[in-house]
Design an enzyme around this catalytic site. Structure first.
Site, PDB file in Angstrom:
ATOM      1  N   HIS A 284     -16.995  44.296  13.686  1.00 21.79           N
ATOM      2  CA  HIS A 284     -18.264  44.341  14.407  1.00 21.79           C
ATOM      3  C   HIS A 284     -18.255  45.466  15.441  1.00 21.79           C
ATOM      4  O   HIS A 284     -19.203  46.256  15.525  1.00 21.79           O
ATOM      5  CB  HIS A 284     -18.531  42.998  15.088  1.00 21.79           C
ATOM      6  CG  HIS A 284     -19.711  43.004  16.011  1.00 21.79           C
ATOM      7  ND1 HIS A 284     -21.004  43.198  15.577  1.00 21.79           N
ATOM      8  CD2 HIS A 284     -19.790  42.858  17.370  1.00 21.79           C
ATOM      9  CE1 HIS A 284     -21.833  43.160  16.613  1.00 21.79           C
ATOM     10  NE2 HIS A 284     -21.119  42.963  17.702  1.00 21.79           N
TER      11      HIS A 284
ATOM     12  N   ASP B   9     -25.622  33.807  19.442  1.00 25.90           N
ATOM     13  CA  ASP B   9     -25.900  34.522  20.689  1.00 25.90           C
ATOM     14  C   ASP B   9     -27.096  35.445  20.444  1.00 25.90           C
ATOM     15  O   ASP B   9     -26.942  36.616  20.108  1.00 25.90           O
ATOM     16  CB  ASP B   9     -24.665  35.324  21.112  1.00 25.90           C
ATOM     17  CG  ASP B   9     -24.840  35.979  22.470  1.00 25.90           C
ATOM     18  OD1 ASP B   9     -25.530  35.403  23.322  1.00 25.90           O
ATOM     19  OD2 ASP B   9     -24.273  37.068  22.677  1.00 25.90           O
TER      20      ASP B   9
ATOM     21  N   LYS C 262     -29.356  39.279  26.724  1.00 22.89           N
ATOM     22  CA  LYS C 262     -28.548  38.186  26.177  1.00 22.89           C
ATOM     23  C   LYS C 262     -28.845  36.832  26.818  1.00 22.89           C
ATOM     24  O   LYS C 262     -28.630  35.789  26.193  1.00 22.89           O
ATOM     25  CB  LYS C 262     -27.054  38.491  26.403  1.00 22.89           C
ATOM     26  CG  LYS C 262     -26.546  39.723  25.687  1.00 22.89           C
ATOM     27  CD  LYS C 262     -26.225  39.405  24.249  1.00 22.89           C
ATOM     28  CE  LYS C 262     -25.407  40.494  23.609  1.00 22.89           C
ATOM     29  NZ  LYS C 262     -24.979  40.147  22.234  1.00 22.89           N
TER      30      LYS C 262
END
Length: 413
Positions: free
Chosen positions: A134, A234, A254
């Site tokens: 990632h 998330d 976030k």
């Protein structure tokens, strides 16, 4: 290495539970539920039923089961590993001992008849960035002319401190966030709803057994504090995040919502899913090594958007272990409290079909994803529903179910 304290050969014939059910005796996850007119309390899932754990313990004369009458798992988490293991063994005993059937059967409720709540009162929330694939994908997207990984990435588990108060249980709608954004082609920021709303498929770790401020948790002691796992999404507003994250990292992009599954699967249930980490090079500093072999988990994921499976990430690919993440989180003396939650960061692999975010799946919008109905997505639209499911291998070829974490995007307010 931790082992599961329960007898994996135990059976519960009177429950009429299929041997291959993902929520069998090898799983026994904890959640919080209520029924019409009753207060939330702790339940244990067995098959497609929920055991009212506190009421069952009360009838059986187990005084320590009083913690299961609470509206969250935190009092139970505070008791620590010996109590967690003893409770798991007791649950198997009452579910398999025919002489105790009268203590259990009146307190079994059909899953469809209960309402599930957030299982823990989240004390603190930290999110890591533990997938090398990632981090590499993100680096290649945003820094194509530079090394994809930052110089510190292989020396420590990167993380940020999130917002505990916006952790929500699976099934909670997610309101599209609003904030500042600035595209590279624009001269000034604008304000409005996010237009690059994304997911991050993660594994969340629920922490118990508090520590004092100034005390570190070593890699070798992490099992005493890692109670269990949840599936975690998330949610991320990439346009808000891109404008705000320099120089201090994620904030409003976030903090608007983080969804977790309703069932917390004890880490003991995943004893058979432990495996060695991928090779760590360079070797981490001693406080991140401990005396044993750093371990990962063989957890399999499925990411579904509006009924189409778009990715199948594998947790086994993660570079940093949960024990290393907890050790690093506390190495400066930061304390942990019952109900602390930390996420693994997005779980992604090398192939497109194993990427755990739409940022990667669509390669920042340049390669849209085609759904079964013929529509395409790069990022999420209002009305979209994302479901993340997970499971791990259990004993004798069984599966340990992690359930699902689900959320639907509703328009900005």
């Amino acid at each position: 290495m931790s082992t599961d304290p329960i007898d994996q050969t135990a059976r519960a014939p009177w429950l009429d539970l299929p041997a291959d059910h993902p929520f069998g005796l090898g799983t026994l996850p904890y959640g919080v539920f209520s029924t019409e007119g009753t207060a939330p309390r702790v339940g244990v899932r067995i098959g497609d039923q929920v055991l009212d754990a506190g009421a069952c313990a009360e009838q059986a004369g187990m005084e320590s089961g009083e913690v299961w009458l609470a509206p969250c798992l935190n009092p139970f988490l505070a008791q620590g590993r010996p109590a967690w293991d003893a409770a798991r063994a007791w649950l198997v005993e009452v579910l398999t001992n025919d002489s105790l059937r009268d203590c259990v059967e009146p307190h079994l409720l059909d899953l469809e008849d209960v309402r599930l709540h957030l299982p823990v009162e989240v004390a603190d929330y930290v999110d890591f960035y533990a997938s090398e694939h990632h981090a590499t994908n993100v680096g290649r997207i945003f820094r194509p002319d530079s090394e994809p990984l930052t110089p510190n990435w292989k020396h420590l588990p990167i993380g940020y401190h999130g917002r505990a108060g916006t952790v929500v249980v699976s099934g909670t709608d997610v309101v599209r966030p609003t904030g500042q954004r600035k595209a590279p082609t624009e001269t000034a920021p604008t304000f409005g709803p996010s237009i690059r709303l994304d997911i991050e498929a993660e594994l969340g770790f629920v922490v118990g057994a508090a520590t004092e401020l100034g005390r570190r948790v070593s890699v070798d002691d992490a099992d005493d504090h890692l109670f269990g796992v949840v599936l975690l999404n998330d949610w991320s507003a990439r346009d808000l995040q891109a404008w705000e994250y320099v120089p201090l990292g994620p904030f409003l992009g976030k903090s608007f919502a983080t969804s977790i599954s309703a069932w917390v699967v004890p880490l003991a249930a995943l004893a058979g899913a432990r495996l060695p980490l991928p090779a760590q090079d360079p070797q981490p500093l001693p406080y991140l090594l401990g005396d044993g072999t750093p371990w990962g988990l063989d957890v399999h994921y499925e990411v579904e958007l509006n009924g189409t499976v778009v990715a199948r990430p594998e947790y086994r690919d993660l570079y940093w272990s949960p024990a290393q993440m907890l050790a690093h989180l506390t190495v400066n003396g930061a304390s942990v409290r019952p109900g602390d939650l930390f996420g693994s960061g997005t779980i992604s692999g090398t192939d497109r079909g194993t990427r755990g975010s739409f940022l990667e799946l669509s390669w920042n919008g340049t390669e849209p994803i085609e759904l079964a109905d013929g529509s395409t997505r790069s990022f999420l639209e209002d009305g979209d529903t994302v479901v993340i499911r997970g499971w791990a291998p259990g004993p004798d070829g069984t599966r340990i179910g992690l359930g699902e974490v689900r959320g639907t995007i509703i328009p900005a307010r």
